[in-house]
Every structure is written in structure tokens, then in C-alpha cells.
Enzyme design. Structure first.
Site, PDB file in Angstrom:
ATOM      1  N   GLU A  49       0.825  -1.210   0.000  1.00  0.00           N
ATOM      2  CA  GLU A  49       0.000   0.000   0.000  1.00  0.00           C
ATOM      3  C   GLU A  49       0.860   1.262   0.000  1.00  0.00           C
ATOM      4  O   GLU A  49       0.529   2.259  -0.653  1.00  0.00           O
ATOM      5  CB  GLU A  49      -0.902   0.055   1.244  1.00  0.00           C
ATOM      6  CG  GLU A  49      -1.951  -1.032   1.329  1.00  0.00           C
ATOM      7  CD  GLU A  49      -1.435  -2.271   2.055  1.00  0.00           C
ATOM      8  OE1 GLU A  49      -0.235  -2.596   1.939  1.00  0.00           O
ATOM      9  OE2 GLU A  49      -2.247  -2.926   2.727  1.00  0.00           O
ATOM     10  N   LYS A  83      23.969   1.116   0.162  1.00  0.00           N
ATOM     11  CA  LYS A  83      23.414  -0.054   0.836  1.00  0.00           C
ATOM     12  C   LYS A  83      23.534   0.029   2.344  1.00  0.00           C
ATOM     13  O   LYS A  83      24.561   0.448   2.874  1.00  0.00           O
ATOM     14  CB  LYS A  83      24.124  -1.317   0.360  1.00  0.00           C
ATOM     15  CG  LYS A  83      23.510  -1.864  -0.882  1.00  0.00           C
ATOM     16  CD  LYS A  83      24.312  -3.034  -1.400  1.00  0.00           C
ATOM     17  CE  LYS A  83      23.872  -3.376  -2.785  1.00  0.00           C
ATOM     18  NZ  LYS A  83      22.636  -4.156  -2.803  1.00  0.00           N
ATOM     19  N   ILE A  89      27.074  -4.813 -22.793  1.00  0.00           N
ATOM     20  CA  ILE A  89      27.071  -5.621 -21.571  1.00  0.00           C
ATOM     21  C   ILE A  89      25.982  -6.685 -21.587  1.00  0.00           C
ATOM     22  O   ILE A  89      25.967  -7.587 -20.753  1.00  0.00           O
ATOM     23  CB  ILE A  89      26.972  -4.710 -20.327  1.00  0.00           C
ATOM     24  CG1 ILE A  89      28.080  -3.649 -20.364  1.00  0.00           C
ATOM     25  CG2 ILE A  89      27.069  -5.479 -19.030  1.00  0.00           C
ATOM     26  CD1 ILE A  89      29.494  -4.207 -20.475  1.00  0.00           C
ATOM     27  N   SER A 141      22.111  -6.448 -22.165  1.00  0.00           N
ATOM     28  CA  SER A 141      20.711  -6.137 -22.428  1.00  0.00           C
ATOM     29  C   SER A 141      20.589  -4.939 -23.365  1.00  0.00           C
ATOM     30  O   SER A 141      21.395  -4.013 -23.322  1.00  0.00           O
ATOM     31  CB  SER A 141      19.970  -5.863 -21.124  1.00  0.00           C
ATOM     32  OG  SER A 141      20.584  -4.815 -20.428  1.00  0.00           O
ATOM     33  N   ARG A 197      10.444   1.379  -3.977  1.00  0.00           N
ATOM     34  CA  ARG A 197      10.911   0.257  -4.774  1.00  0.00           C
ATOM     35  C   ARG A 197      11.085  -1.016  -3.934  1.00  0.00           C
ATOM     36  O   ARG A 197      11.731  -0.993  -2.901  1.00  0.00           O
ATOM     37  CB  ARG A 197      12.234   0.625  -5.425  1.00  0.00           C
ATOM     38  CG  ARG A 197      12.700  -0.438  -6.332  1.00  0.00           C
ATOM     39  CD  ARG A 197      13.486   0.088  -7.487  1.00  0.00           C
ATOM     40  NE  ARG A 197      13.503  -0.953  -8.470  1.00  0.00           N
ATOM     41  CZ  ARG A 197      13.034  -0.841  -9.700  1.00  0.00           C
ATOM     42  NH1 ARG A 197      12.539   0.305 -10.097  1.00  0.00           N
ATOM     43  NH2 ARG A 197      13.068  -1.855 -10.522  1.00  0.00           N
ATOM     44  N   CYS A 198      10.495  -2.092  -4.418  1.00  0.00           N
ATOM     45  CA  CYS A 198      10.593  -3.367  -3.713  1.00  0.00           C
ATOM     46  C   CYS A 198      11.185  -4.413  -4.645  1.00  0.00           C
ATOM     47  O   CYS A 198      11.069  -4.298  -5.858  1.00  0.00           O
ATOM     48  CB  CYS A 198       9.211  -3.835  -3.286  1.00  0.00           C
ATOM     49  SG  CYS A 198       8.394  -2.673  -2.195  1.00  0.00           S
ATOM     50  N   HIS A 231      23.207   5.209 -17.034  1.00  0.00           N
ATOM     51  CA  HIS A 231      22.135   5.594 -16.120  1.00  0.00           C
ATOM     52  C   HIS A 231      21.450   6.866 -16.517  1.00  0.00           C
ATOM     53  O   HIS A 231      20.475   7.273 -15.899  1.00  0.00           O
ATOM     54  CB  HIS A 231      22.680   5.726 -14.705  1.00  0.00           C
ATOM     55  CG  HIS A 231      23.150   4.421 -14.185  1.00  0.00           C
ATOM     56  ND1 HIS A 231      24.439   3.993 -14.343  1.00  0.00           N
ATOM     57  CD2 HIS A 231      22.482   3.426 -13.584  1.00  0.00           C
ATOM     58  CE1 HIS A 231      24.554   2.790 -13.831  1.00  0.00           C
ATOM     59  NE2 HIS A 231      23.378   2.419 -13.374  1.00  0.00           N
ATOM     60  N   CYS A 238      27.278  -0.573 -18.383  1.00  0.00           N
ATOM     61  CA  CYS A 238      26.398  -1.656 -17.921  1.00  0.00           C
ATOM     62  C   CYS A 238      25.376  -1.945 -19.027  1.00  0.00           C
ATOM     63  O   CYS A 238      25.476  -1.402 -20.127  1.00  0.00           O
ATOM     64  CB  CYS A 238      25.717  -1.241 -16.614  1.00  0.00           C
ATOM     65  SG  CYS A 238      24.873  -2.599 -15.761  1.00  0.00           S
TER      66      CYS A 238
HETATM   67  N1  GLN Z   1      23.951  -8.639 -18.695  1.00  0.00           N
HETATM   68  C1  GLN Z   1      23.242  -7.787 -17.807  1.00  0.00           C
HETATM   69  C2  GLN Z   1      22.609  -6.637 -18.586  1.00  0.00           C
HETATM   70  O1  GLN Z   1      23.199  -6.175 -19.480  1.00  0.00           O
HETATM   71  C3  GLN Z   1      24.138  -7.240 -16.728  1.00  0.00           C
HETATM   72  C4  GLN Z   1      23.370  -6.455 -15.713  1.00  0.00           C
HETATM   73  C5  GLN Z   1      24.161  -6.051 -14.499  1.00  0.00           C
HETATM   74  O2  GLN Z   1      25.329  -5.821 -14.559  1.00  0.00           O
HETATM   75  N2  GLN Z   1      23.510  -5.927 -13.386  1.00  0.00           N
HETATM   76  O3  GLN Z   1      21.542  -6.171 -18.273  1.00  0.00           O
HETATM   77 ZN    ZN Z   2      26.315  -3.810 -14.704  1.00  0.00          ZN
END
Ligand code: GLN
Ligand code: ZN
Length: 780
Positions: free
Chosen positions: A18, A132, A454, A456, A538-539, A717, A749
Site C-alpha cells: 500500500e 546499501k 554488456i 541487455s 521500490r521493492c 544511467h 552496464c
Molecule cells: N547482462 C546484464 C545486462 O546487461 C548485466 C546487468 C548487471 O550488470 N547488473 O543487463
Molecule cells: Zn552492470
């Protein structure tokens, strides 16, 4: 001798999340502050009622937060950074959300990788940094300190919540983050400044705070100082005595709470501090319980964290009683002693309740206990210790524990046999890196500064829609497969057009990099409502590893082979590594984590072997969570890194020398674990470096890191498109510390959170930067 039960904190997100939905409505401008406050109030009332109904001696107040408990303290203690005070008219709550989310952004801290919020977020320049909370997957907002920082009691929220609980007829224990932990968790914003210097100023405000709680009639204040479980500098350790001497003057009962880690050299300090009680983590530090019991003066309350607050398993009550009984006997002998029973830490880190898990296998469900069920366990333990138990509940619990211990779904002899049969060289490649490098160069004929990504590519709305309708049963398996194939073909086509050298299939078929594999492996279980707060609204819903892990059948081979069939360029297979799978799951507690990691490693090894046999020559095994698995105590680092890197090598080292193994890690600081990173012996490692302007690489250079490295040349990002010259500059900087022949060119990434447009533009510039590097090195 009195026994009480209590908790250090309860999940605040709500049984149906909620709080998440109310927050997001409010952020979208669809709900007023008043209605958000109302949701908060209702949730608190409900959660306190659960605590009272479970017979806890006190309800805990102060664990609620609209975003994060550390952010609450920043406002409570009046140390919001000046930039958030710019608008006199803005309410305290809106300033609070500005600290959390940035003043100018409607976007929440964007989680990148796979909804795990595993990595540093997209911080608009106004927001506080997030990091964290100890070794959990919960993220807190980092307080900022400078010589100008001042403190004052600046928010009445906590006092209002106390009054709210009292009005509902509850006995209240207020919970606070301790002054030393609060300072420790913050960050100095002025070079050369030591935030510990702020303690003298901060303590009077804590005293005033305690005094105010006392005026409200609060008997007990729990003050969390989990940093007592860390390797503290001497100055910090010695600050505890005088700080608590001062706070104790207020005359309210302080329960000093420690958790997550053994106290070790701080054990006697914790026992002698002038406070009314001490809570210790009996799950993470069972071996310290006897000493604490002996050393803690008889008049003090001893609170034992005996129910695991970090995991989801039903407590073995017999075992817990066998731990508690001698402690009870010892303290019972002393007059006036009180023993309190509690979960090891706040229940924030566990899901709300099992009640809604109606489709879980009943046998496995009987092995679990979420936050609400843990409250009931406390009552059972208390009854058993005081001889008031009727036996039925204990018997039910015993049955569940026995079934878990003996279940054939947990123990698969063939997995054990494979582990036993592993040869001592199973974690080694045949040849050393330089020979492999030569063989792989001959095989793949890549240019210098080879480009890759990387894994995706953008998870577009249409990909998510297809997955959702497939899950709902509206899309047939073959239609789903066709639409994923179309996405893969699209990603491959784009990469070819861009001129990338090593391609990926784009991970369209993956919802999450851990869940995707967990769903296909034996020994994993997925709950429907097992949400745990990661930060703000965020969960995450971590998988549960309940039994021996094995891979019934290939998981990624078809997609990868299909992708390879579309191109002559090498297609990189994409897997999640054993440590990351372990780290982002609730892990079984009936065997060492190292063993579970090895089992997962074997399953990944099978996949690696199948990919290689299917002609895939380059395979990446992602380990973004390797570093976050590091124990809080340095003395335990080597032990962890030994088994963790071995697990990685077990998963990777099944291939021939001409097959190239990549690994990827994001946001890790590497310098203190470089030897172990090198020991993973991946042929290529890709890491995040662009945001640190390649500074991260210096360590690799000084260490003479032997294998290939792909330092990220742009930050994924942000939607910002970096220019080729910017990336060229980073590559030049990298070539100054890393032998250019070992350098790869890639983003920081995965690109799943980005759109196609910015992705293509950025990658085009990246390819151009790599070509310029090649041109320059050819000319030289
Ligand atoms: N191979 C994943 C991607 O490219 C790596 C993700 C990550 O580093 N958390 O989304
Ligand atoms: Zn990454």
C-alpha cells in the site's frame, strides 16, 4: 525472571505494498500529502495491532518512514543539507522527498539492472546519495556532513507517531538510529573534515530527543548502533563510552541494539556501556551469546535476536530453545534480570506475511516464516521457555522442521555426488591467459579495441507487454517465442548496422537476470507477494533457494543460437553468475552459503558447456553482486572471496582455451579485492568506470591486472548521449594505465533501462571513438 518479546522494526511497505502505491500516486500528483499521511497512519496502526496481538511487550515506533529511516533522522535532527531549505513555503514532507529524489526530477532514483536496485542509482544532482544499508539490499540516503553542519530537534513526526500509538492503547518502545551510527553512515562533504567531530554537537540534540520521549511517557528507547559489529577506528570506539554516559543522564531506559555482525572486540564495550539493556544478534553471532550473558551486568536487560530477521525460514524452535535455555538459566539465577526475545534485526528485510501465498506448495510453505509469522514464533519461544506452551503449536512447528530436513525436494543425492566428484582442477582453464589470448585472437580476428555491450538492449513497452500477456495466458508459447525472436533479430540488426564487433542477443526474453535463471533451475521457489523494500517505493521479490540446485535443461542455448544464426560476428552468450544468483535470493540456511553457491555454479557450468557445444565462442558470466557479498568484518573477507571466486571459476572453466569467457561487474570498487578479481581468470572483464572518469582503472594498472579489460566508457544511467570525443578521451586515459592491446570498448552496464534512440546514438559514437583509437595506434 521476566521474559518479554519485542521486535526491532517491522516492514512498513504494507501487506499489499500500500505504501508503494500511495507514494507513487502522490509523486504523480494524484494524491495529496494528507492522503499519503493517512495511508501511513493506517499502516502503522495495522502493524502495531499485529505486534500487540502477538503478545509483544511493546510496539515499536520510529521504524516507519515514507522513504527511508535515515532520511527521517536527517529531518528529525535538523541536518538537511542547505540546498533543500531553499523554499520556505515547501512542506517538510516535500523537502523530504526532494532529498530522496531530487528537486527537479519526476523520475525516481532509477534502478538499472534488473530491478534489483543493485547498483548506484540515477541521482539527480539535488538528491542525496543512496547506498546499501550494511550488507543488506536495502538502500538508505546518505547524510552529508561538513564543519557547518548544525543539529536541532527539527521534526515532530516521531513524537506524533508515539502519541498515535499511545492513543491506540499501546505500550511504546521508540526506536532510533544511534548518534554514532548516524554519523558513521554519513559522508563528509568537506575534504579533511572528520564527521566524528560533530558528535559533541549532536549529543545534546539526542538528549533533548530522549527527554521529549520521556515526557511522553515512553519507558524504553531502542537505540540502534549496528556499527558495533564493524571494524571501527579507535576514535569511534572510544567515543561510545562518553556518548552513552551522556545519553543515560536523561533517565529513560535505553536498549542499545546491535545486529548483522559479531561484536568481537566491541563485545565488552557493548556490555559495559551505561545503558539499561543490550540487544545482540544471535543468528549472525551465536558464539557470542554465552559471553554476553556472562558479561552483561545482572540488572540490565538482555535482548537476544533468536529469530532470523534476514531470512524467510521457519525457526527451528527446539534448536532455539536449546540455545536460549542455558542463557535463561544463567540470567534467571541473577535477581531482577530480564530476558527479551526478538528477531535478530528489524524485520524490514523480510516480506510481510505468508497468508497471501495461497498458491505456494503447502509443504514448502510450511518451512517458511515471513515477518508476521516471526511475531508468532516469538510468542511460542516465550511460552516454551516459561513452561506455558500447550504443545500443539510446537508440534506443528517440529513437523515442518522435520519435513524440511528430510525432504527429497531439498536433498538431491545426484547433486551431492557431483560436488564430491569435482576434480581439483575443475576450476582451472587448461592454458594460462597469454596462450588463451593468442588462440582467441586467431579464432575471432577482432580489431584492436574491440567493441561490445554488456548484454541487455532496451526493454521496450512492447517486450514487457508481450511477456505480461504470455504470463496471463493470452499469448501462446509459440507467439511469445516469435515475438521475442523478432526482438532479438532487431537487436542483432541494429548492432550490425552500428558496426559493433562482439554482439549480444539483447536479453529481451529476460524479466530479471536472476529470476530468469531461478525459474528454470531446480531448488528455486518464487513467491507472489514476497516483496521486500529496497528503497523508497521500490521493492524486490527475491527468489527462495530451498533445495539442492540443478539444471534440468538448457536455459539460454536456443535464444543464443538463434541470435548467432543471424550474424557472422561472434555472438556472446549471456549468463548470470553463481554469486549474483545467491546474493539476490533468500538462501537456504541448512547448509553453508558456499555450498549453495557451488551447486549454482555447477548448473551454470552445464549451461556454459552447452553453449560452447552449440558453437558459441564467447560467453559472459555476470557477477555484479560479487562485491556486495563481502562480509562486514574484514577478517572474513578472504574466506568469502575464496569460495566465491572458486564458484565463478567452476561455472566458467569447463570450456576449451579458444572459448572466451567474459565477466561483468558494475559499481564495484575493486582496489581492495583486485587479486581475487584476477583470480577469477575471466579472459575479459567489463566494469563501470565512466562516472569515476576512469579513476577506478588506476588500481588495475598498478596491480598489473593480467587479462583483458573493458572499462565502461559511458554511463548508461542517464539518457544523455556522450560524444565520440568524450569517449575517446576516456579511452586515451585508460590506455595510459592498461596495455592498449588488452583494452575493450563498451558501455558501463546493460542498456535495458534506456530507449533505442539514445542507445543507438551513444553506441554509434562509441564505435567511432574505438575506430579513432585504432587509427591513432596504427599511425603510431
Ligand atoms: N547482462 C546484464 C545486462 O546487461 C548485466 C546487468 C548487471 O550488470 N547488473 O543487463
Ligand atoms: Zn552492470
Amino acid at each position: 525472571m521476566t521474559i518479554h518479546t519485542h521486535i526491532l522494526g517491522f516492514p512498513r511497505i504494507g501487506s499489499d505494498r500500500e505504501l508503494k502505491f500511495a507514494l507513487e500516486r502522490h509523486w504523480r500528483g494524484e494524491a495529496t500529502e494528507a492522503s499519503l499521511e493517512e495511508t501511513g497512519k493506517q499502516l502503522r496502526a495495522r502493524h502495531w495491532a499485529l505486534q500487540r496481538d502477538a503478545g509483544l511487550a511493546y510496539v515499536t515506533v520510529g521504524d516507519f518512514a515514507f522513504y527511508d529511516q535515515v532520511a527521517n533522522h536527517i529531518q528529525l535532527l535538523g541536518c538537511e543539507p542547505a540546498r533543500f531549505a531553499f523554499d520556505e513555503k515547501s512542506s517538510q514532507l516535500s523537502r523530504y522527498f526532494q532529498m530522496a529524489r531530487g528537486a527537479d526530477s519526476h523520475a525516481d532514483h532509477a534502478a538499472c539492472c534488473d530491478g534489483h536496485a543493485d547498483t548506484a542509482p540515477d541521482v539527480s544532482h539535488y538528491a542525496l546519495e543512496m547506498t546499501k544499508w550494511f550488507d543488506t539490499n536495502y538502500h538508505y540516503l546518505v547524510p552529508e556532513f561538513s564543519p557547518l553542519t548544525q543539529f536541532a530537534l527539527a521534526s515532530s513526526r516521531l513524537f506524533e507517531e508515539v502519541a498515535e500509538a499511545q492513543a491506540l492503547g499501546h505500550q511504546v518502545k521508540a526506536a532510533l538510529i544511534g548518534p554514532l551510527t548516524f554519523l558513521w553512515l554519513g559522508k563528509e562533504k568537506t575534504p579533511g573534515f572528520n564527521r566524528l567531530a560533530l558528535l559533541d554537537q549532536l549529543l545534546p540534540v539526542y538528549s533533548a530527543l530522549l527527554d521529549r520521549l520521556k515526557q511522553q511517557g515512553v519507558d524504553w528507547v531502542q537505540i540502534d548502533e549496528p556499527i558495533l559489529g564493524l571494524d571501527l577506528p579507535t576514535a569511534w570506539r572510544s567515543a561510545f563510552d562518553s556518548a552513552y554516559w551522556q545519553l543515560n543522564q536523561v533517565g529513560v531506559n535505553i536498549l542499545l541494539a546491535t545486529y548483522f555482525s559479531p561484536l568481537e572486540e566491541n563485545l565488552s564495550l557493548a556490555c559495559r556501556l551505561p545503558v539499561a539493556g543490550l540487544h545482540v544478534d544471535g543468528i549472525r553471532a551465536p558464539h557470542e551469546l554465552i559471553n554476553v550473558t556472562d558479561w552483561l551486568p545482572a540488572h540490565k536487560v538482555l535482548s537476544i535476536g533468536i529469530v532470523d530477521g534476514r531470512n524467510i525460514w521457519r525457526t527451528d524452535l527446539d534448536q532455539a530453545i536449546s540455545v536460549l535455555q542455558p542463557l535463561f538459566d544463567k540470567r534467571g539465577g541473577k535477581r531482577g534480570g530480564e530476558l527479551w526475545l526478538a528477531p535478530s534485526c528489524s524485520l524490514l528485510h523480510t516480506p510481510f506475511s505468508l497468508a497471501q501465498e495461497t498458491s505456494l506448495d503447502p509443504e514448502i510453505k510450511s518451512w517458511l516464516a515471513f515477518a508476521t509469522e516471526k511475531l508468532a514464533e516469538l510468542a511460542l519461544l516465550k511460552d516454551a521457555l516459561t513452561g506455558n506452551s500447550d504443545g500443539t503449536a510446537l508440534a506443528v512447528s517440529r513437523l515442518a522442521i522435520a519435513s524440511r530436513r528430510a525432504s527429497a525436494r531439498v536433498h538431491r543425492p545426484q547433486v551431492e555426488q557431483r560436488l564430491q566428484a569435482l576434480s581439483p582442477t575443475a576450476d582451472r582453464r587448461d592454458a594460462g591467459f597469454s596462450l588463451r589470448q593468442t588462440l582467441q585472437r586467431t579464432r575471432f580476428q577482432l580489431p584492436h579495441f574491440p567493441t561490445t555491450t554488456i548484454g541487455s538492449f532496451p526493454q521496450t513497452a512492447s517486450i514487457r507487454a508481450a511477456r505480461a500477456s504470455f504470463r496471463r495466458g493470452e499469448l501462446s508459447a509459440s507467439d511469445y517465442e516469435n515475438s521475442m525472436r523478432a526482438e532479438i533479430a532487431h537487436a542483432v540488426g541494429r548492432q550490425e548496422a552500428l558496426g559493433l564487433d562482439v554482439l549480444v542477443h539483447g536479453e529481451a526474453e529476460r524479466n530479471d537476470m536472476v529470476e530468469y535463471f531461478g525459474e528454470q533451475l531446480d531448488g528455486f521457489l518464487f513467491t507472489r507477494y514476497g516483496w521486500v523494500q529496497s528503497y523508497g517505493s521500490r521493492c524486490v521479490k527475491p527468489p527462495v533457494i530451498y533445495g539442492d540446485v540443478q539444471r534440468p535443461t538448457a536455459m539460454t542455448v536456443d535464444w543464443t543460437v538463434y541470435a548467432q544464426s543471424l550474424t557472422d560476428k561472434p555472438m556472446k552468450g549471456m549468463l548470470t553468475g553463481p554469486i549474483t544468483i545467491l546474493q539476490w535470493s533468500f538462501v537456504r540456511d541448512d547448509q553453508p552459503r558456499a555450498r549453495t553457491a557451488l551447486q549454482i555454479a555447477l548448473a551454470i557450468r552445464d549451461e556454459v558447456q552447452d553453449l560452447e557445444a552449440a558453437g558459441i565462442g564467447i560467453i559472459q558470466i555476470d557477477e555484479p553482486a560479487l562485491r556486495e557479498g563481502l562480509p562486514l568484518r574484514r577478517s572474513q573477507w578472504d574466506g568469502y572471496l575464496d569460495w566465491a571466486t572458486r564458484a565463478f571459476r567452476i561455472s566458467a572453466c569447463v570450456v576449451g582455451d579458444s572459448t572466451q569467457i567474459h565477466t561483468h561487474m558494475c559499481y564495484a570498487e575493486f582496489n581492495d579485492i583486485l587479486p581475487q578479481i584476477a583470480a577469477m581468470d575471466a579472459d575479459v572483464i567489463t566494469i563501470e568506470t565512466s562516472r569515476s572518469d576512469m579513476e577506478l582503472l588506476t588500481g588495475f594498472g598498478q596491480f598489473d591486472y593480467p587479462n583483458d579489460i573493458g572499462p565502461g566508457v559511458y554511463d548508461i544511467h542517464s539518457p544523455r548521449i556522450p560524444s565520440a570525443s568524450e569517449m575517446l578521451r576516456l579511452l586515451q586515459k585508460a590506455s595510459a594505465v592498461i596495455p592498449p592491446a588488452n583494452l575493450w570498448v563498451n558501455p558501463d552496464c546493460g542498456l535495458k533501462t534506456r530507449g533505442w534512440k539514445e542507445t543507438e546514438a551513444a553506441l554509434a559514437n562509441m564505435v567511432q571513438a574505438a575506430r579513432q583509437m585504432r587509427g591513432a595506434s596504427a599511425a603510431a
